[in-house]
Motif scaffolding. Structure first.
Motif, PDB file in Angstrom:
ATOM      1  N   VAL A  52      -1.301  -9.190  13.796  1.00 15.13           N
ATOM      2  CA  VAL A  52      -0.381  -8.149  13.362  1.00 15.13           C
ATOM      3  C   VAL A  52      -0.771  -6.888  14.115  1.00 15.13           C
ATOM      4  N   ALA A  53       0.217  -6.229  14.721  1.00 16.71           N
ATOM      5  CA  ALA A  53      -0.057  -4.984  15.438  1.00 16.71           C
ATOM      6  C   ALA A  53       1.041  -3.981  15.126  1.00 16.71           C
ATOM      7  N   VAL A  54       0.635  -2.725  15.013  1.00 14.33           N
ATOM      8  CA  VAL A  54       1.574  -1.636  14.755  1.00 14.33           C
ATOM      9  C   VAL A  54       1.272  -0.517  15.737  1.00 14.33           C
ATOM     10  N   GLY A  55       2.307  -0.063  16.426  1.00 18.11           N
ATOM     11  CA  GLY A  55       2.194   1.087  17.312  1.00 18.11           C
ATOM     12  C   GLY A  55       2.812   2.296  16.651  1.00 18.11           C
ATOM     13  N   CYS A  56       2.129   3.442  16.819  1.00 22.10           N
ATOM     14  CA  CYS A  56       2.562   4.652  16.131  1.00 22.10           C
ATOM     15  C   CYS A  56       1.958   5.868  16.840  1.00 22.10           C
ATOM     16  N   PRO A  57       2.584   7.032  16.770  1.00 25.73           N
ATOM     17  CA  PRO A  57       1.990   8.217  17.386  1.00 25.73           C
ATOM     18  C   PRO A  57       0.641   8.620  16.781  1.00 25.73           C
ATOM     19  N   HIS A  58       0.407   8.277  15.506  1.00 24.70           N
ATOM     20  CA  HIS A  58      -0.812   8.736  14.827  1.00 24.70           C
ATOM     21  C   HIS A  58      -1.591   7.556  14.251  1.00 24.70           C
ATOM     22  N   ARG A  59      -2.921   7.597  14.387  1.00 28.87           N
ATOM     23  CA  ARG A  59      -3.762   6.469  13.983  1.00 28.87           C
ATOM     24  C   ARG A  59      -3.746   6.206  12.483  1.00 28.87           C
ATOM     25  N   SER A  60      -3.708   7.255  11.659  1.00 26.22           N
ATOM     26  CA  SER A  60      -3.779   7.010  10.211  1.00 26.22           C
ATOM     27  C   SER A  60      -2.565   6.207   9.738  1.00 26.22           C
ATOM     28  N   GLU A  61      -1.377   6.530  10.250  1.00 28.90           N
ATOM     29  CA  GLU A  61      -0.188   5.777   9.890  1.00 28.90           C
ATOM     30  C   GLU A  61      -0.241   4.365  10.465  1.00 28.90           C
ATOM     31  N   ALA A  62      -0.755   4.226  11.689  1.00 32.11           N
ATOM     32  CA  ALA A  62      -0.863   2.896  12.307  1.00 32.11           C
ATOM     33  C   ALA A  62      -1.793   2.000  11.489  1.00 32.11           C
ATOM     34  N   PHE A  63      -2.943   2.534  11.059  1.00 32.70           N
ATOM     35  CA  PHE A  63      -3.863   1.758  10.228  1.00 32.70           C
ATOM     36  C   PHE A  63      -3.198   1.347   8.914  1.00 32.70           C
ATOM     37  N   ALA A  64      -2.578   2.317   8.244  1.00 34.42           N
ATOM     38  CA  ALA A  64      -1.956   2.033   6.947  1.00 34.42           C
ATOM     39  C   ALA A  64      -0.825   1.013   7.077  1.00 34.42           C
ATOM     40  N   ALA A  65       0.004   1.162   8.095  1.00 32.18           N
ATOM     41  CA  ALA A  65       1.132   0.248   8.279  1.00 32.18           C
ATOM     42  C   ALA A  65       0.654  -1.159   8.635  1.00 32.18           C
ATOM     43  N   CYS A  66      -0.386  -1.258   9.446  1.00 33.10           N
ATOM     44  CA  CYS A  66      -0.921  -2.566   9.813  1.00 33.10           C
ATOM     45  C   CYS A  66      -1.497  -3.266   8.584  1.00 33.10           C
ATOM     46  N   ARG A  67      -2.227  -2.534   7.786  1.00 33.20           N
ATOM     47  CA  ARG A  67      -2.778  -3.127   6.564  1.00 33.20           C
ATOM     48  C   ARG A  67      -1.667  -3.568   5.619  1.00 33.20           C
ATOM     49  N   TYR A  68      -0.653  -2.725   5.486  1.00 35.54           N
ATOM     50  CA  TYR A  68       0.485  -3.086   4.641  1.00 35.54           C
ATOM     51  C   TYR A  68       1.120  -4.376   5.150  1.00 35.54           C
ATOM     52  N   ALA A  69       1.292  -4.495   6.462  1.00 33.66           N
ATOM     53  CA  ALA A  69       1.943  -5.674   7.045  1.00 33.66           C
ATOM     54  C   ALA A  69       1.180  -6.948   6.714  1.00 33.66           C
ATOM     55  N   ILE A  70      -0.120  -6.988   6.934  1.00 32.92           N
ATOM     56  CA  ILE A  70      -0.874  -8.223   6.692  1.00 32.92           C
ATOM     57  C   ILE A  70      -0.965  -8.520   5.201  1.00 32.92           C
ATOM     58  N   ASP A  71      -1.173  -7.503   4.390  1.00 37.44           N
ATOM     59  CA  ASP A  71      -1.257  -7.739   2.943  1.00 37.44           C
ATOM     60  C   ASP A  71       0.071  -8.258   2.389  1.00 37.44           C
ATOM     61  N   THR A  72       1.173  -7.701   2.845  1.00 37.63           N
ATOM     62  CA  THR A  72       2.483  -8.116   2.362  1.00 37.63           C
ATOM     63  C   THR A  72       2.829  -9.503   2.886  1.00 37.63           C
ATOM     64  N   LEU A  73       2.508  -9.776   4.147  1.00 40.84           N
ATOM     65  CA  LEU A  73       2.720 -11.112   4.713  1.00 40.84           C
ATOM     66  C   LEU A  73       2.001 -12.151   3.871  1.00 40.84           C
ATOM     67  N   LYS A  74       0.729 -11.912   3.581  1.00 39.36           N
ATOM     68  CA  LYS A  74      -0.065 -12.886   2.828  1.00 39.36           C
ATOM     69  C   LYS A  74       0.505 -13.098   1.424  1.00 39.36           C
ATOM     70  N   HIS A  75       1.115 -12.072   0.864  1.00 42.80           N
ATOM     71  CA  HIS A  75       1.647 -12.172  -0.488  1.00 42.80           C
ATOM     72  C   HIS A  75       3.045 -12.803  -0.519  1.00 42.80           C
ATOM     73  N   ASN A  76       3.880 -12.535   0.495  1.00 45.36           N
ATOM     74  CA  ASN A  76       5.292 -12.894   0.417  1.00 45.36           C
ATOM     75  C   ASN A  76       5.760 -14.025   1.334  1.00 45.36           C
ATOM     76  N   ALA A  77       5.082 -14.262   2.435  1.00 45.29           N
ATOM     77  CA  ALA A  77       5.597 -15.233   3.402  1.00 45.29           C
ATOM     78  C   ALA A  77       5.371 -16.670   2.934  1.00 45.29           C
TER      79      ALA A  77
END
Length: 158
Positions: free
Chosen positions: A108-133
């Motif tokens: 899972v990879a997220v590109g973003c202008p700012h690192r804090s949002e990129a970290f948060a969005a990447c974590r959200y993506a993997i956590d949500t994938l594991k819960h919903n997919a």
């Protein structure tokens, strides 16, 4: 956040979502997440480890209901963009089939202008994938036994 798939999200052309029998490439996923507007690309690599809950694992086997899993990936990207509006790219690649210890099962990879949002969005993506997919893994144990587990049934540290 949207918790249902009542409205089917459509993938954006700048994003990438894959379910594959082929080995996953860190370099390819990084390139897909990169964009000139990015100040950060944050990537999470999930790998097959040699133990679970103290039991020796020799391999994993992944299966997915691919059409629904891809819709979940699209929905995750849509939810990310609702929360972190500056995100430029979302990449989710998941492997299926028989995997050996050390092989990559998900990137899972997220590109973003700012690192804090990129970290948060990447974590959200993997956590949500594991819960919903709708993805399942079969753990093959050293003693010859095996068992299927929905990745959504895993604890947060699975």
């Amino acid at each position: 956040m949207i918790n249902t798939l009542t409205s089917i999200a459509k993938p954006r052309t700048e994003d990438s979502f894959v379910i594959s029998f082929a080995p996953l490439s860190v370099e390819e996923v990084y390139k897909l997440a990169d964009d000139p507007a990015n100040g950060a690309v944050v990537m999470m690599s999930g790998m097959v480890r040699n133990q679970t809950d103290g039991r020796s694992v020799v391999a994993l086997e992944y299966q997915a209901y691919e059409p629904m899993a891809l819709r979940v990936f699209y929905q995750i990207a849509e939810e990310i963009r609702q929360t972190w509006t500056d995100v430029t790219r979302v990449v989710i690649h998941h492997r299926i089939g028989h995997l050996q210890i050390g092989e990559i099962s998900v990137l899972v990879a997220v590109g973003c202008p700012h690192r804090s949002e990129a970290f948060a969005a990447c974590r959200y993506a993997i956590d949500t994938l594991k819960h919903n997919a709708p993805i399942w893994k079969k753990e093959h144990w050293q003693d010859g036994s095996s068992s299927w587990v929905s990745i959504g049934a895993c604890e947060q540290n699975c």
